[in-house]
Scaffold this motif. Structure first.
Motif, PDB file in Angstrom:
ATOM      1  N   GLY A   1       0.709  -1.355   0.072  1.00 26.94           N
ATOM      2  CA  GLY A   1       0.144  -0.089  -0.040  1.00 26.94           C
ATOM      3  C   GLY A   1       0.792   1.151  -0.013  1.00 26.94           C
ATOM      4  O   GLY A   1       1.895   1.411   0.224  1.00 26.94           O
TER       5      GLY A   1
ATOM      6  N   GLY B   1      -3.240   1.771   0.050  1.00 27.72           N
ATOM      7  CA  GLY B   1      -2.955   2.360   1.337  1.00 27.72           C
ATOM      8  C   GLY B   1      -3.738   3.807   1.387  1.00 27.72           C
ATOM      9  O   GLY B   1      -4.795   4.168   0.664  1.00 27.72           O
TER      10      GLY B   1
ATOM     11  N   HIS C   1      -2.574  -2.380   4.330  1.00 33.61           N
ATOM     12  CA  HIS C   1      -1.802  -1.376   4.567  1.00 33.61           C
ATOM     13  C   HIS C   1      -1.642  -0.897   6.039  1.00 33.61           C
ATOM     14  O   HIS C   1      -0.359  -0.789   6.665  1.00 33.61           O
TER      15      HIS C   1
ATOM     16  N   HIS D   1       2.583   1.279   5.970  1.00 35.51           N
ATOM     17  CA  HIS D   1       2.103   2.541   6.607  1.00 35.51           C
ATOM     18  C   HIS D   1       3.074   3.186   7.596  1.00 35.51           C
ATOM     19  O   HIS D   1       3.304   4.326   7.377  1.00 35.51           O
TER      20      HIS D   1
END
Length: 164
Positions: A32, A54, A82, A110
């Motif tokens: 993501g 994401g 994500h 992330h």
């Protein structure tokens, strides 16, 4: 045996170093914050891609890729998302599912923080490849490379792509 290249948080950035490692893999997994479809188009031109969107990804990316990918690779159950947290601090969107239906391998991005750790309570290996792109607070761009063979995750390597 399947050779996996795992990356995340490209934020619209892909370069020849990333493409070099993609060519050495059998599959590429992206966790993501892709940023731009040009990134995934370049990956898909070289190797099969499994990806999730994401929080920064636009509607075009969200149409092409889901929020979660659950699948099996070489006998290993995999879950990619994500934003998922990490053991034992999974977020509210993943915590209950990990307890009731744990994958063998849980992958998220992330945080831009490279992390690989075992969740012994749930029998889950957690991986976050850090960030391969140039946007964010991280100092060094990173990815992970590993193999999956007959239910076994092996040959894990951290790939440092240098400063952003």
């Amino acid at each position: 045996m399947t050779k996996i290249l795992l990356l995340s948080d490209t934020h619209s950035y892909i370069d020849d170093r990333i493409l070099h490692y993609i060519q050495e893999a059998d599959q590429v997994w992206h966790a993501g914050d892709i940023g731009d479809n040009a990134v995934t188009d370049k990956i898909k031109a070289l190797k099969p891609l499994i990806a999730v969107y994401g929080n920064i990804d636009n509607h075009t990316i969200r149409k092409e890729f889901p929020l979660h990918q659950r699948f099996t690779c070489e006998g290993v159950s995999v879950w990619i998302t994500h934003i998922g947290g990490y053991p034992p601090k999974y977020n509210s969107n993943t915590r209950d599912e990990i307890k009731s239906n744990p994958p063998k391998l849980f992958i998220c991005g992330h945080s831009h923080i490279l992390k690989v750790m075992m969740d012994k309570n749930n029998g889950v290996l957690h991986m976050n490849p850090g960030a391969a792109g140039k946007h964010g607070f991280h100092k060094t761009r990173t990815m992970l490379r590993f193999t999956i063979d007959s239910g076994k995750i092996d040959n894990l390597e951290v790939i440092e792509l240098g400063a952003k």
